[in-house]
Write an enzyme that holds these catalytic residues in place. Sequence first.
Site: not given
Length: 411
Positions: A128, A205, A208, A231, A369
């Site tokens: 991202h 990261d 998600q 999220k 993104c």
Amino acid sequence: MSGVVMDLDVKKIRQDFPNLHVSVHGKPLVYFDNAATTFKPRVVWEAMDGYYQKYASNVHRGIHELSEKATAAYEATRGKVQKFLNARDSKEIIFTRGTTESINLVAYSYGRHFLKDGDEILISEMEHHSNIVPWQMLCEEKGCILKVIPFNDQGELIYEEFERLLTAKTKLLSIVYISNSLGTINPVKKMIKAAHARGALVLVDAAQAVGHRRVDVQDLDCDFLAFSGHKLFGPTGVGVLYGKAELLNKMPPFHGGGDMISSVTFEKTTYAALPYKFEAGTPAVAEVIGLGAAIDYVLSVGFERIEACEQSLLEYGTRALQKVPGLKLIGAAREKAAVLSFILPGVHPHDIGTLVNDEGIAIRTGHHCTQPVMKHFGVPATSRASLSFYNTTAEIDRLVEALLKVREVFP
Ligand code: PMP
């Protein structure tokens, strides 16, 4: 509605999310934009409402009753996040505004202080933008070099390339756990082990990942991990940076101001201990409290059931979308989360998004993104249906019907 999927009573779960029951263009909403942000169960805003109505107050500042209550609720979330991630200590949990700010914190504080000219930072082609741009800014300032692990046409990282790019010069690997535009689940545990063997630190990261599978920072052995509350069925405006205490202790503060100090004089200021050193100013108190409620909620549903349900939706959706003539899925990794990115040759994704929106269906169209991912596949944008455990196979059928209509308009 398909009712019970695996062990999960979806009909009952859906009652917890009033937002799922709105109408769009006179049709029941189908919400397939969960990778952008998830809906929030009732308990989340009830917790925030409770704070605003009964004990709205600043934290860590007063000894009056309400401030103590607010502080206790705020700190209780820190404890919940610690358990949720299986961190060793709650002081390793820093509240930020979200994944983006968490990554910027590491780039600014760790990167500016500990990285130097010629050091290499390794990321991947499927990051991202929030895991690309902060490192580019750092490289520009410090003379570090950004290296990029490529992926193949299935959307899987090319592991041999990773091993080739990982050298003694690599000081930091910053890697996405689950790609938001491809759905690929990366083998982060194995990559962390390999990076550590070379002496590099690793940031994961997990934006998600946290809403879809259990994430255990001690099992992964990552040095830093970032995620966003919104999220994870929680509010916007709050997120988390996990960092190993020995690293966070060495790092200088990110922002200066109230709450992050031990003492201030004009001659010299000393900083507070962890985690407060990294939490300058009044935090998003209500949102942190809402995040605590979101974590309780997700754990009450249970990751085993969430994963089983989402995997069966992914399989169903992957098959069902093949009914649309010409549709091409982008991202076919063997290890994949419930993200269905696709193109319909000859139809611009924005037209697809507009036409399915007329049918009451919310999908995402654009570059998500992740412009380098679009470049890899030679497309400006994709359409993306990202699913969550509250979605159903009947909703997927509605998407397929809507796409068949799109095909009629653009034969
Ligand atoms: N990383 C990934 C993989 C994401 O999907 C996102 C959000 N789409 C981010 C980082 C950034 O999250 P936020 O905008 O909440 O900071």
